[in-house]
Design an enzyme around this catalytic site. Structure first.
Site, PDB file in Angstrom:
ATOM      1  N   ASN A   8       1.362   3.371  -2.906  1.00 47.63           N
ATOM      2  CA  ASN A   8       1.925   3.776  -4.208  1.00 47.63           C
ATOM      3  C   ASN A   8       1.436   5.169  -4.614  1.00 47.63           C
ATOM      4  OD1 ASN A   8       2.981   1.247  -4.282  1.00 47.63           O
ATOM      5  ND2 ASN A   8       1.703   0.487  -5.947  1.00 47.63           N
ATOM      6  N   GLY A   9       0.128   5.381  -4.455  1.00 45.70           N
ATOM      7  CA  GLY A   9      -0.474   6.654  -4.866  1.00 45.70           C
ATOM      8  C   GLY A   9       0.091   7.815  -4.068  1.00 45.70           C
ATOM      9  N   ARG A  10       0.168   7.648  -2.744  1.00 46.52           N
ATOM     10  CA  ARG A  10       0.697   8.723  -1.884  1.00 46.52           C
ATOM     11  C   ARG A  10       2.160   9.022  -2.203  1.00 46.52           C
ATOM     12  NH1 ARG A  10      -1.097   5.991   3.368  1.00 46.52           N
ATOM     13  NH2 ARG A  10      -1.754   4.447   1.830  1.00 46.52           N
ATOM     14  N   TRP A  47     -11.305  -2.481  -9.002  1.00 40.98           N
ATOM     15  CA  TRP A  47     -11.971  -2.267 -10.291  1.00 40.98           C
ATOM     16  C   TRP A  47     -12.717  -0.947 -10.304  1.00 40.98           C
ATOM     17  CZ3 TRP A  47     -10.210  -5.060 -14.033  1.00 40.98           C
ATOM     18  CH2 TRP A  47      -9.884  -6.417 -13.851  1.00 40.98           C
ATOM     19  N   THR A  52     -10.684  -6.845  -5.595  1.00 35.87           N
ATOM     20  CA  THR A  52     -11.988  -6.750  -6.265  1.00 35.87           C
ATOM     21  C   THR A  52     -12.438  -5.279  -6.293  1.00 35.87           C
ATOM     22  OG1 THR A  52     -12.485  -8.883  -5.262  1.00 35.87           O
ATOM     23  CG2 THR A  52     -14.335  -7.701  -6.209  1.00 35.87           C
ATOM     24  N   LEU A  68      10.813 -20.654  -3.889  1.00 35.55           N
ATOM     25  CA  LEU A  68       9.700 -19.823  -3.402  1.00 35.55           C
ATOM     26  C   LEU A  68       8.459 -19.954  -4.287  1.00 35.55           C
ATOM     27  CD1 LEU A  68       8.708 -17.316  -1.641  1.00 35.55           C
ATOM     28  CD2 LEU A  68       9.588 -15.897  -3.492  1.00 35.55           C
ATOM     29  N   SER A 103      -8.340  -4.786   4.961  1.00 35.14           N
ATOM     30  CA  SER A 103      -8.897  -4.502   3.625  1.00 35.14           C
ATOM     31  C   SER A 103      -9.290  -5.747   2.826  1.00 35.14           C
ATOM     32  CB  SER A 103      -7.916  -3.643   2.808  1.00 35.14           C
ATOM     33  OG  SER A 103      -7.714  -2.421   3.456  1.00 35.14           O
ATOM     34  N   ASP A 147       0.831  -1.205   0.000  1.00 35.43           N
ATOM     35  CA  ASP A 147       0.000   0.000   0.000  1.00 35.43           C
ATOM     36  C   ASP A 147       0.866   1.256   0.000  1.00 35.43           C
ATOM     37  OD1 ASP A 147      -2.302   1.473   0.000  1.00 35.43           O
ATOM     38  OD2 ASP A 147      -2.664   1.299   2.142  1.00 35.43           O
ATOM     39  N   ARG A 185      -0.559   9.046  -9.861  1.00 37.08           N
ATOM     40  CA  ARG A 185      -0.575   7.817  -9.054  1.00 37.08           C
ATOM     41  C   ARG A 185       0.134   6.649  -9.743  1.00 37.08           C
ATOM     42  NH1 ARG A 185      -3.955   7.158  -5.114  1.00 37.08           N
ATOM     43  NH2 ARG A 185      -4.290   5.009  -5.709  1.00 37.08           N
ATOM     44  N   HIS A 231       2.797   3.187  -8.888  1.00 35.59           N
ATOM     45  CA  HIS A 231       2.661   1.753  -9.213  1.00 35.59           C
ATOM     46  C   HIS A 231       3.896   1.272  -9.964  1.00 35.59           C
ATOM     47  CE1 HIS A 231      -1.304   2.034  -7.709  1.00 35.59           C
ATOM     48  NE2 HIS A 231      -1.843   2.643  -8.741  1.00 35.59           N
ATOM     49  N   GLU A 278       0.661 -13.365  12.447  1.00 37.64           N
ATOM     50  CA  GLU A 278       1.177 -12.196  13.161  1.00 37.64           C
ATOM     51  C   GLU A 278       1.057 -11.012  12.209  1.00 37.64           C
ATOM     52  OE1 GLU A 278       2.162 -12.079  16.305  1.00 37.64           O
ATOM     53  OE2 GLU A 278       1.765 -14.229  16.541  1.00 37.64           O
TER      54      GLU A 278
HETATM   55  C1  FPP Z   1      -1.729   0.092  -3.471  1.00 34.56           C
HETATM   56  O1  FPP Z   1      -1.323   1.430  -3.447  1.00 34.56           O
HETATM   57  C2  FPP Z   1      -1.173  -0.669  -4.597  1.00 34.56           C
HETATM   58  C3  FPP Z   1      -1.861  -1.273  -5.598  1.00 34.56           C
HETATM   59  C4  FPP Z   1      -3.337  -1.237  -5.669  1.00 34.56           C
HETATM   60  C5  FPP Z   1      -1.223  -1.971  -6.717  1.00 34.56           C
HETATM   61  C6  FPP Z   1       0.054  -2.706  -6.438  1.00 34.56           C
HETATM   62  C7  FPP Z   1       0.726  -2.955  -7.720  1.00 34.56           C
HETATM   63  C8  FPP Z   1       2.062  -2.919  -7.940  1.00 34.56           C
HETATM   64  C9  FPP Z   1       3.071  -2.694  -6.901  1.00 34.56           C
HETATM   65  C10 FPP Z   1       2.549  -3.056  -9.352  1.00 34.56           C
HETATM   66  C11 FPP Z   1       2.833  -4.357  -9.946  1.00 34.56           C
HETATM   67  C12 FPP Z   1       2.714  -5.562  -9.084  1.00 34.56           C
HETATM   68  C13 FPP Z   1       3.085  -6.799  -9.467  1.00 34.56           C
HETATM   69  C14 FPP Z   1       2.898  -7.907  -8.524  1.00 34.56           C
HETATM   70  C15 FPP Z   1       3.657  -7.090 -10.786  1.00 34.56           C
HETATM   71  P1  FPP Z   1      -2.439   2.572  -3.544  1.00 34.56           P
HETATM   72  O2  FPP Z   1      -2.631   2.903  -4.972  1.00 34.56           O
HETATM   73  O3  FPP Z   1      -3.672   2.125  -2.837  1.00 34.56           O
HETATM   74  O4  FPP Z   1      -1.735   3.748  -2.785  1.00 34.56           O
HETATM   75  P2  FPP Z   1      -2.441   4.879  -1.876  1.00 34.56           P
HETATM   76  O5  FPP Z   1      -3.078   4.168  -0.718  1.00 34.56           O
HETATM   77  O6  FPP Z   1      -1.299   5.757  -1.457  1.00 34.56           O
HETATM   78  O7  FPP Z   1      -3.436   5.573  -2.742  1.00 34.56           O
END
Ligand code: FPP
Length: 253
Positions: free
Chosen positions: A23-25, A70, A67, A132, A197, A21, A34, A38, A208
């Site tokens: 990526n966007g921030r 989307w 889910t 793995l 979530s 979690d 955003r 990613h 854990e």
């Molecule tokens: C959550 O951050 C992240 C995702 C919904 C997507 C994760 C995807 C990747 C890291 C890219 C590729 C992955 C693989 C396995 C090839 P968010 O967008 O909810 O961030 P935020 O909470 O800051 O808005």
């Protein structure tokens, strides 16, 4: 600083699950869209997978697309889907080099055809690897999975494969998309949010939980080592008392 050797010499979690979690921030903090977050999240995925494989962790499950995701703007969903395809294709060689077997859980039929096709090809190519197991949760949510399991079990009862009274933890676990995958022992969530979530709700009954403020694109093997070291310092009681656990450890010598 925790080293790989310190971690590997102690009891390792056999299955680590991660809610990636932030990526966007991370992107917004840098004044970028955003999707930039990613894209940079892929480097974190690569380092975490490599480090887990090197340590000897058996299962690593990554929550890559829920889910609920989307419902994000169409452009973000499309960008995530195409990032998945390019990453899967680009990284299959690294998976082979590291003896990693790729698996996927979730409503895979809901994925766009090109994602499903490339995913299937990578799963087949890596299917005989013995290191793995990397499990991608795609179009996944625990409630979707649980409702699906209930439908399957109800159909089996209707088909007289077993009766209602036979339903137990094992039958239920086997009806989930994670059948054949052991339950996670450690669940990590990045970005400082303290929530589950809709992720693996049944499977994390005794996991854990580890929450870190690090945003996913900044997550590297050092952060993974810190999470595992924290896990290794905890006492897992599974409903028993602390005394019972230490008696058991002493009895084993
Ligand atoms: C959550 O951050 C992240 C995702 C919904 C997507 C994760 C995807 C990747 C890291 C890219 C590729 C992955 C693989 C396995 C090839 P968010 O967008 O909810 O961030 P935020 O909470 O800051 O808005």
């Amino acid at each position: 600083m925790i080293t790989k050797e310190q971690i590997a010499s102690k009891h390792l979690p056999g299955h680590i699950a991660i809610i990636m979690d932030g990526n966007g921030r991370w992107a917004r903090q840098k004044g970028n869209p955003r999707v930039f977050g990613h894209k940079n999240g892929v480097a974190a995925v690569r380092d975490t997978v490599e480090a887990s494989a090197e340590l000897g962790v058996k299962y690593l499950t990554l929550y890559a697309f829920s889910t609920e995701n989307w419902n994000r703007p169409r452009t973000e969903v499309d960008a995530l889907m195409s990032l998945l395809v390019t990453t899967i294709n680009k990284e299959t060689k690294t998976l082979m080099d590291n003896n990693v077997r790729l698996l996927a859980i979730g409503d895979l039929e809901s994925l766009p055809a090109n994602v499903a096709k490339n995913l299937k090809a990578a799963i087949e190519k890596t299917s005989t690897n013995t290191g793995l197991n990397l499990v991608l949760a795609l179009s996944y949510s625990a409630r979707w999975e649980i409702v699906n399991a209930v439908k399957k079990i109800a159909a089996d009862v209707a088909a007289k494969k077993f009766v209602v009274n036979d339903i137990d933890n094992e039958i239920f676990s086997n009806a989930l998309t994670t059948c054949n995958i052991p339950d996670p022992e450690l669940l990590i969530r990045t970005s400082g949010e303290n929530r589950i979530s809709n992720f693996l709700l049944w499977q994390i009954a005794y996991a854990e939980l580890y929450f870190t403020p690090t945003l996913w694109p900044d997550f590297r093997r050092e952060h993974l080592y810190a999470a595992i070291a924290d896990y290794q310092g905890r006492e897992r009681r599974f409903g028993k008392t602390s005394e019972q656990i230490s008696e058991n450890v002493n009895a084993k010598g």
